[in-house]
Design a protein around this motif. Structure first.
Motif, mmCIF file in Angstrom:
data_model
loop_
_atom_site.group_PDB
_atom_site.id
_atom_site.type_symbol
_atom_site.label_atom_id
_atom_site.label_comp_id
_atom_site.label_asym_id
_atom_site.label_seq_id
_atom_site.Cartn_x
_atom_site.Cartn_y
_atom_site.Cartn_z
ATOM 1 N N ALA A 1 5.485 -8.305 6.467
ATOM 2 C CA ALA A 1 5.204 -7.904 5.088
ATOM 3 C C ALA A 1 4.275 -6.688 5.065
ATOM 4 O O ALA A 1 4.462 -5.759 4.264
ATOM 5 N N VAL A 2 3.296 -6.683 5.952
ATOM 6 C CA VAL A 2 2.342 -5.577 6.022
ATOM 7 C C VAL A 2 3.035 -4.287 6.463
ATOM 8 O O VAL A 2 2.840 -3.226 5.857
ATOM 9 N N ILE A 3 3.862 -4.359 7.501
ATOM 10 C CA ILE A 3 4.453 -3.145 8.067
ATOM 11 C C ILE A 3 5.419 -2.488 7.087
ATOM 12 O O ILE A 3 5.531 -1.254 7.026
ATOM 13 N N ARG A 4 6.129 -3.297 6.303
ATOM 14 C CA ARG A 4 7.069 -2.717 5.342
ATOM 15 C C ARG A 4 6.318 -1.946 4.249
ATOM 16 O O ARG A 4 6.750 -0.869 3.824
ATOM 17 N N ARG A 5 5.195 -2.476 3.825
ATOM 18 C CA ARG A 5 4.382 -1.745 2.840
ATOM 19 C C ARG A 5 3.760 -0.505 3.453
ATOM 20 O O ARG A 5 3.689 0.554 2.822
ATOM 21 N N ALA A 6 3.314 -0.638 4.702
ATOM 22 C CA ALA A 6 2.664 0.496 5.362
ATOM 23 C C ALA A 6 3.621 1.671 5.518
ATOM 24 O O ALA A 6 3.205 2.833 5.431
ATOM 25 N N ALA A 7 4.909 1.390 5.723
ATOM 26 C CA ALA A 7 5.893 2.467 5.877
ATOM 27 C C ALA A 7 5.988 3.305 4.606
ATOM 28 O O ALA A 7 6.346 4.488 4.661
ATOM 29 N N VAL A 8 5.621 2.702 3.505
ATOM 30 C CA VAL A 8 5.677 3.400 2.213
ATOM 31 C C VAL A 8 4.323 3.971 1.819
ATOM 32 O O VAL A 8 4.225 5.093 1.323
ATOM 33 N N GLU A 9 3.256 3.212 2.097
ATOM 34 C CA GLU A 9 1.952 3.527 1.532
ATOM 35 C C GLU A 9 0.963 4.197 2.489
ATOM 36 O O GLU A 9 -0.021 4.801 2.042
ATOM 37 N N ALA A 10 1.171 4.097 3.787
ATOM 38 C CA ALA A 10 0.169 4.614 4.741
ATOM 39 C C ALA A 10 -0.060 6.112 4.540
ATOM 40 O O ALA A 10 0.888 6.890 4.487
ATOM 41 N N SER A 11 -1.322 6.487 4.451
ATOM 42 C CA SER A 11 -1.669 7.893 4.250
ATOM 43 C C SER A 11 -1.616 8.652 5.568
ATOM 44 O O SER A 11 -1.558 8.056 6.657
ATOM 45 N N ARG B 1 -4.832 -4.034 13.207
ATOM 46 C CA ARG B 1 -5.776 -4.066 12.085
ATOM 47 C C ARG B 1 -5.692 -2.777 11.269
ATOM 48 O O ARG B 1 -5.752 -2.803 10.037
ATOM 49 N N LEU B 2 -5.536 -1.649 11.947
ATOM 50 C CA LEU B 2 -5.439 -0.368 11.248
ATOM 51 C C LEU B 2 -4.209 -0.304 10.348
ATOM 52 O O LEU B 2 -4.240 0.332 9.279
ATOM 53 N N ASN C 1 -4.753 -1.196 2.549
ATOM 54 C CA ASN C 1 -5.936 -1.756 1.895
ATOM 55 C C ASN C 1 -5.858 -3.279 1.813
ATOM 56 O O ASN C 1 -6.174 -3.871 0.788
ATOM 57 N N CYS C 2 -5.424 -3.904 2.919
ATOM 58 C CA CYS C 2 -5.310 -5.367 2.947
ATOM 59 C C CYS C 2 -5.762 -5.897 4.307
ATOM 60 O O CYS C 2 -4.974 -6.494 5.047
ATOM 61 N N GLU C 3 -7.026 -5.684 4.621
ATOM 62 C CA GLU C 3 -7.543 -6.172 5.898
ATOM 63 C C GLU C 3 -7.580 -7.702 5.946
ATOM 64 O O GLU C 3 -7.632 -8.290 7.022
ATOM 65 N N LEU C 4 -7.523 -8.340 4.764
ATOM 66 C CA LEU C 4 -7.482 -9.798 4.738
ATOM 67 C C LEU C 4 -6.247 -10.311 5.474
ATOM 68 O O LEU C 4 -6.280 -11.380 6.087
#
Length: 228
Positions: A96-106, A141-142, A148-151
Motif C-alpha cells: 500500500a505504501v509503495i503504490r502511493r509513493a510511486a505517485v507522491e514521492a518528491s 522507512r524512507l 508522510n506516513c512513518e506510522l
C-alpha cells in the motif's frame, strides 16, 4: 559478541535498553535460547532493574523473549510460523505504501533513497552486516516517509523482529547484500519512473526472498529454531 552501547539522556532509558538488546538478539550476538538476567543487564548498562524489566516486557511483546515462571527470561528460538506471519503483514502494509509513493514521492525523497543505496553499496563492500541491515531498514522507512506516513513503517518494525533474525543469518550465503541492493535498485527505479505496478512487483519480489531463504537457514542453524 555484544557491542558496547552507551546510555544517553536523549531518550528514556528503557527504550534504549530495549533497542540495544533487540539489536543483540537480532544479530544473534545473544543467541536463541540464552538466559537474560535482569541483574546482569542492569550491571552492563549501569542502571536500576526497573528500566531493564520494562525493556524485557517490550522484548516479550515483540516475540523475542519469553518469561518462564521459576526459570527466568529466555531469548526465544526462531519461529518459522512467526516469520511467515510477519512477512505476510509486512507485505500487505508496504505494498500500500509503495503504490502511493510511486505517485507522491518528491524529488527530494527520491534523492534520499538514492543516497541510501550508495551507502548500502559502501556497507556491502566493507562486509558490514549490521550496518547494512540498518540501511536496509532505513530504505524502507524512507519510502514510508516519502508519503508522510512513518506510522506505516513503525507498524512494520513492531512485527518484524522474527524476520530480522533470519535476515541477518541469510546475509553471508543465502541472500548476500549485493542481491538485496539490486532488488532495492529495482524498487527505486520503479519509483523514479512513477510506475506503481512495477514498484509493487519489485517490492513483492524483494519481500518474498524470505520465503526461499528460511528453509536453508533453519537447516544450517536447527538448534536456533523452534521445532515444527
Amino acid at each position: 559478541m555484544s557491542i558496547a552501547y552507551t546510555i544517553t539522556t536523549s531518550e528514556p532509558v528503557n527504550q534504549q535498553i530495549y533497542r540495544f538488546l533487540r539489536q543483540d538478539i537480532v544479530t544473534c550476538a545473544i543467541p536463541p535460547g540464552s538466559l537474560l538476567s535482569e541483574k546482569e543487564v542492569s550491571a552492563r548498562f549501569s542502571v536500576s532493574r526497573q528500566p531493564v524489566r520494562e525493556a524485557f516486557i517490550k522484548l516479550a511483546e515483540a516475540g523475542l523473549v519469553q518469561v518462564l515462571p521459576q526459570r527466568g527470561t529466555f531469548v526465544r528460538k526462531i519461529s518459522a510460523q512467526r516469520v511467515a506471519d510477519g512477512r505476510f503483514i509486512r507485505e500487505a502494509v508496504e505494498v500500500a505504501v509503495i503504490r502511493r509513493a510511486a505517485v507522491e514521492a518528491s524529488a527530494e525523497s527520491l534523492a534520499l533513497l538514492q543516497h541510501n543505496l550508495q551507502l548500502q553499496r559502501i556497507s556491502a563492500e566493507r562486509h558490514d552486516s549490521q550496518g547494512f541491515l540498518l540501511l536496509d531498514d532505513e530504505f524502507h522507512r524512507l519510502i514510508a516517509q516519502s508519503i508522510n506516513c512513518e506510522l506505516a513503517w513503525e507498524t512494520v518494525e513492531n512485527i518484524k523482529a522474527a524476520m530480522d533474525r533470519v535476515r541477518f543469518l541469510t546475509l553471508s550465503k543465502v541472500s548476500p547484500p549485493e542481491s538485496l541492493i539490486q532488488q532495492h535498485e529495482e524498487i527505486y527505479q520503479a519509483l523514479v519512473a512513477r510506475d506503481a505496478g512495477e514498484a509493487e512487483k519489485a517490492l513483492r519480489r524483494h519481500l518474498q526472498e524470505m520465503i526461499f531463504s528460511i528453509t536453508p537457514i533453519a537447516e544450517q542453524n536447527s538448534e536456533w529454531f523452534e521445532k515444527p
